[in-house]
Design a protein around this motif. Structure first.
Motif, mmCIF file in Angstrom:
data_model
loop_
_atom_site.group_PDB
_atom_site.id
_atom_site.type_symbol
_atom_site.label_atom_id
_atom_site.label_comp_id
_atom_site.label_asym_id
_atom_site.label_seq_id
_atom_site.Cartn_x
_atom_site.Cartn_y
_atom_site.Cartn_z
ATOM 1 N N UNK A 351 -5.485 43.663 -5.347
ATOM 2 C CA UNK A 351 -4.698 42.750 -6.187
ATOM 3 C C UNK A 351 -3.236 42.740 -5.741
ATOM 4 N N UNK A 352 -2.694 43.924 -5.422
ATOM 5 C CA UNK A 352 -1.320 44.012 -4.968
ATOM 6 C C UNK A 352 -1.091 43.310 -3.642
ATOM 7 N N UNK A 353 -2.024 43.463 -2.712
ATOM 8 C CA UNK A 353 -1.911 42.783 -1.418
ATOM 9 C C UNK A 353 -1.945 41.268 -1.609
ATOM 10 N N UNK A 354 -2.836 40.806 -2.479
ATOM 11 C CA UNK A 354 -2.924 39.368 -2.736
ATOM 12 C C UNK A 354 -1.636 38.839 -3.367
ATOM 13 N N UNK A 355 -1.067 39.608 -4.276
ATOM 14 C CA UNK A 355 0.172 39.186 -4.931
ATOM 15 C C UNK A 355 1.334 39.084 -3.947
ATOM 16 N N UNK A 356 1.238 39.803 -2.837
ATOM 17 C CA UNK A 356 2.302 39.785 -1.831
ATOM 18 C C UNK A 356 2.128 38.674 -0.802
ATOM 19 N N UNK A 357 1.055 37.904 -0.918
ATOM 20 C CA UNK A 357 0.723 36.903 0.101
ATOM 21 C C UNK A 357 1.602 35.660 -0.012
ATOM 22 N N UNK A 358 1.819 34.963 1.118
ATOM 23 C CA UNK A 358 2.543 33.687 1.058
ATOM 24 C C UNK A 358 1.663 32.533 0.586
#
Length: 432
Positions: A351-358
């Motif tokens: 979830x954190x990686x996805x939230x950091x996506x452009x």
């Protein structure tokens, strides 16, 4: 206030506005300072590889005319042909096949295997079970049109518990029907160490002493440009990979490559297109310039992703999680594995990686039955190119020990932010 101090304060405020707590920001600062020496070494390798690619392009006389497109059959596509010469020079091989028509890494591997194996031949892995998606290609899990359906048998020797090669059983396993040996460089969804180029070379030398005419294929996915040498420099007959991983530099929208012995590559070309046609057909469809430029950027992009992997290892090690490899260990691919212990941990990390996506930063990743896998898989990948794992991404199967496999980041700065966002989500879920 100095300009540097002002930028630092503004950056801190920006991070805060994007969801990072002061505590997580401080953890990131500490990690970056501790890893400064390690990052310098990564930059030195990137510099060498950048010059290696540049030299190959200059020696092949890459020109603006090579960016022109072709359609239809793709006859006389000089740009496509020159790109393949550049790949061959970069990987120090006799020939290469680099095509948009190769849809993914699994396709490239299947192409290399199916082109060079015949009914009655045996495929052998001396490094244990291959990556999940190859199980159906081989026929370990029954699948339509697998190699097993065409009469190709398969054998493997597992690595020893300490990750070393089982030399005695490898010697016993190679027989008169062993035609191709497949070596997977990266760990896949496993916790074994990634193989260094030196270790791959040692293994190839041992195998060739037993059976000199065997074809050795190395699955090079995630490993390109991480060291100054590639498996093709230490005896591999074919090295195989995906252009939406390291060698595409984040620009390639599709494609795969196979570099190696001329006779092996010729068979791959005939298998990809048709007997009698081979490399002569296959339109570039306007992608030549993107493929050239992606390869040119690949050493630096891969180095940024590698820094992200080391950064992740340091932080999660400090937080008490088992990480593979450890933050102080040598690196041979861009993948960082972290054993998160629970399904909740795996979901929070992703979830954190996805939230950091452009792209698609507002989407919450959920586990699903992904084709080619025997477990539900969760994937975080808000990428410009669907499935591009040189871009910031993380994934893992929902099975114990709930290991996440983190990779990518087109820039080091983005990889850094992605890892800190994963920590933030773990923290908010009460898992750290």
């Amino acid at each position: 206030m100095s300009n540097t101090t002002q930028i630092s304060e503004e950056l801190k405020q920006l991070y805060t506005s994007m969801g990072l707590s002061d505590e997580v920001q401080a953890l990131g600062e500490e990690a970056e300072e501790a890893l400064a020496g390690r990052f310098q070494e990564i930059d030195r390798v990137a510099r060498f590889n950048q010059m290696k690619v540049l030299k190959a392009m200059q020696e092949c006389r890459v020109a603006e005319q090579h960016f022109a497109t072709s359609t239809g059959y793709g006859y006389n596509d000089d740009g496509r042909d020159t790109l393949e010469k550049v790949y061959a020079k970069t990987f120090h091989t006799e020939d290469a096949l680099v095509r948009a028509q190769i849809t993914c890494g699994t396709h490239a591997l299947h192409l290399a295997l199916a082109a060079n194996l015949r009914p009655g031949d045996e495929l052998y892995s001396p490094v244990g079970k291959p990556y999940d998606t190859l199980e159906e290609v081989i026929g370990i899990r029954p699948s339509t049109c697998s190699l097993a359906e065409y009469g190709v048998t398969y054998a493997q020797t597992d690595l020893l518990p300490d990750g070393s090669f089982d030399w005695e059983n490898i010697r016993r396993s190679i027989n008169e029907r062993t035609k191709v040996v497949t070596i997977q460089r990266s760990k896949g969804y496993d916790s074994r160490p990634t193989l260094s180029v030196d270790r791959i070379g040692e293994l190839i030398h041992f195998i060739k002493e037993i059976k000199p005419d065997v074809i050795v294929m190395v699955d090079n996915c995630y490993g390109e440009f991480i060291e100054t040498r590639e498996p093709s420099d230490v005896g591999a007959d074919m090295v195989v990979g995906s252009l939406i991983k390291n060698p595409g530099g984040g620009l390639a929208p599709v494609g795969g490559y196979i570099a190696g012995r001329k006779d092996c590559i010729e068979r791959c070309a005939y298998r990809l297109t048709s007997p009698g046609l081979g490399k002569e057909v296959g339109a570039s469809l306007g992608l030549n310039q993107t493929f050239f430029q992606g390869l040119f950027l690949a050493p630096v992009v891969s180095a940024g992703a590698l820094k992200g992997a080391v950064f992740a290892a340091y932080i999660y090690e400090k937080l008490g999680f088992k990480v593979i490899p450890g933050s102080g260990e040598s690196r041979h691919d861009i993948i960082q594995a972290v054993e998160l212990k629970t399904p909740e941990g795996l979901k929070a990390f992703c979830k954190g990686i996805q939230m950091a996506a452009p792209v698609d930063s507002f989407v919450v990743p959920e586990p699903w039955a992904m084709p080619g896998y025997d477990s539900e898989v969760i994937m975080a990948a808000g990428a410009f190119v669907q499935g591009s794992s040189i871009e910031l991404s993380a994934d893992g199967p929902l099975r114990p020990p709930y290991t996440v496999f983190f990779q990518g980041g087109l820039t080091w700065e983005h990889a850094r932010f992605g890892i800190l966002m994963s920590v933030q989500q773990m923290k908010e879920a009460g898992l750290i």
